[in-house]
Design a protein around this motif. Sequence first.
Motif, PDB file in Angstrom:
ATOM      1  N   TRP A 195      11.455   0.056  -3.689  1.00  0.00           N
ATOM      2  CA  TRP A 195      11.395   1.204  -2.729  1.00  0.00           C
ATOM      3  C   TRP A 195      10.075   1.865  -2.930  1.00  0.00           C
ATOM      4  O   TRP A 195       9.571   1.877  -4.029  1.00  0.00           O
ATOM      5  CB  TRP A 195      12.293   2.330  -3.293  1.00  0.00           C
ATOM      6  N   MET A 196       9.334   1.822  -1.718  1.00  0.00           N
ATOM      7  CA  MET A 196       7.752   2.533  -1.697  1.00  0.00           C
ATOM      8  C   MET A 196       7.716   3.660  -1.079  1.00  0.00           C
ATOM      9  O   MET A 196       8.360   3.520   0.136  1.00  0.00           O
ATOM     10  CB  MET A 196       6.887   1.212  -1.520  1.00  0.00           C
ATOM     11  N   THR A 197       7.168   4.806  -1.575  1.00  0.00           N
ATOM     12  CA  THR A 197       6.970   5.861  -0.876  1.00  0.00           C
ATOM     13  C   THR A 197       5.559   6.473  -1.230  1.00  0.00           C
ATOM     14  O   THR A 197       5.129   5.973  -2.554  1.00  0.00           O
ATOM     15  CB  THR A 197       8.066   6.880  -0.683  1.00  0.00           C
TER      16      THR A 197
ATOM     17  N   HIS B   6       0.930  -1.027  -0.111  1.00  0.00           N
ATOM     18  CA  HIS B   6       0.098  -0.068   0.090  1.00  0.00           C
ATOM     19  C   HIS B   6       1.043   1.436   0.005  1.00  0.00           C
ATOM     20  O   HIS B   6       1.567   1.535   0.870  1.00  0.00           O
ATOM     21  CB  HIS B   6      -0.993  -0.179   1.317  1.00  0.00           C
ATOM     22  N   ALA B   7       0.952   1.965  -1.061  1.00  0.00           N
ATOM     23  CA  ALA B   7       1.799   3.094  -1.295  1.00  0.00           C
ATOM     24  C   ALA B   7       1.134   4.699  -0.652  1.00  0.00           C
ATOM     25  O   ALA B   7       1.413   5.634  -1.241  1.00  0.00           O
ATOM     26  CB  ALA B   7       1.971   3.201  -2.701  1.00  0.00           C
TER      27      ALA B   7
ATOM     28  N   CYS C  68       4.878   4.445  -5.940  1.00  0.00           N
ATOM     29  CA  CYS C  68       4.312   5.483  -5.263  1.00  0.00           C
ATOM     30  C   CYS C  68       2.891   5.720  -5.775  1.00  0.00           C
ATOM     31  O   CYS C  68       2.716   5.175  -6.330  1.00  0.00           O
ATOM     32  CB  CYS C  68       5.247   6.953  -5.590  1.00  0.00           C
ATOM     33  N   GLY C  69       2.380   6.371  -5.017  1.00  0.00           N
ATOM     34  CA  GLY C  69       1.010   7.068  -4.993  1.00  0.00           C
ATOM     35  C   GLY C  69       0.944   8.418  -5.257  1.00  0.00           C
ATOM     36  O   GLY C  69       1.455   9.047  -6.292  1.00  0.00           O
TER      37      GLY C  69
ATOM     38  N   HIS D 282       8.708   5.764   4.068  1.00  0.00           N
ATOM     39  CA  HIS D 282       9.609   4.995   3.111  1.00  0.00           C
ATOM     40  C   HIS D 282       9.774   3.571   3.509  1.00  0.00           C
ATOM     41  O   HIS D 282       9.921   3.305   4.689  1.00  0.00           O
ATOM     42  CB  HIS D 282      10.829   5.736   2.549  1.00  0.00           C
ATOM     43  N   GLN D 283       9.712   2.600   2.462  1.00  0.00           N
ATOM     44  CA  GLN D 283      10.129   1.334   2.843  1.00  0.00           C
ATOM     45  C   GLN D 283      10.950   0.906   1.519  1.00  0.00           C
ATOM     46  O   GLN D 283      10.426   1.066   0.231  1.00  0.00           O
ATOM     47  CB  GLN D 283       8.835   0.198   2.634  1.00  0.00           C
ATOM     48  N   ARG D 284      12.153   0.451   1.988  1.00  0.00           N
ATOM     49  CA  ARG D 284      13.026  -0.232   1.088  1.00  0.00           C
ATOM     50  C   ARG D 284      13.180  -1.569   1.297  1.00  0.00           C
ATOM     51  O   ARG D 284      13.699  -1.954   2.646  1.00  0.00           O
ATOM     52  CB  ARG D 284      14.227   0.590   0.883  1.00  0.00           C
ATOM     53  N   PHE D 285      13.043  -2.528   0.307  1.00  0.00           N
ATOM     54  CA  PHE D 285      13.070  -3.987   0.847  1.00  0.00           C
ATOM     55  C   PHE D 285      13.281  -4.729  -0.346  1.00  0.00           C
ATOM     56  O   PHE D 285      12.991  -4.429  -1.398  1.00  0.00           O
ATOM     57  CB  PHE D 285      11.809  -4.452   1.680  1.00  0.00           C
TER      58      PHE D 285
END
Length: 166
Positions: free
Chosen positions: A78-80, A29-30, A107-108, A67-70
Amino acid sequence: MKIGIISDTHGYFHPAISTYFEGVSLILHAGDVGGVEILDELERISPVVAVYGNVDGREVRAILPEHQRFDLDGVEFWMTHIGGRPGRYDSAIRAELTGSPPDVFICGHSHILQVERDDKLGGMLFINPGAAGRQGLHRVKTCIRVDLEGGSLRKAEVIHLDGLKE
């Protein structure tokens, strides 16, 4: 591995999400979740990795990072929430993104569905799943389902939630 990608729910959980995300191994979920109850609904389907967005209040920000980097199966994500778009990335992340691009950037925020390779960043896959909530300028509620296999994304499927039974 199937992954569901969603953003900008703004506190609305479209019932068709349960059907379309059934069987996914993970939901991303972004941001602009709109409330922890949305995360709870998604968790009933599958584990969730999420970030907070600009409309999320203290309750959501207390449990989610910006932020999530995984890594999943050798693919770096990378999600933000606020990320911009290829060629016009947000100034707050541009230097890090261009200096160390992931394989997949999610991203969203814009409510604009977009899936595109950014050749200037080594072929990084840019994904904005659009918006799945009721609020905003978007005309169609969307989310995405992808297959991750053998260290790469093999297929992306856009799901149009409008017109489906609520």
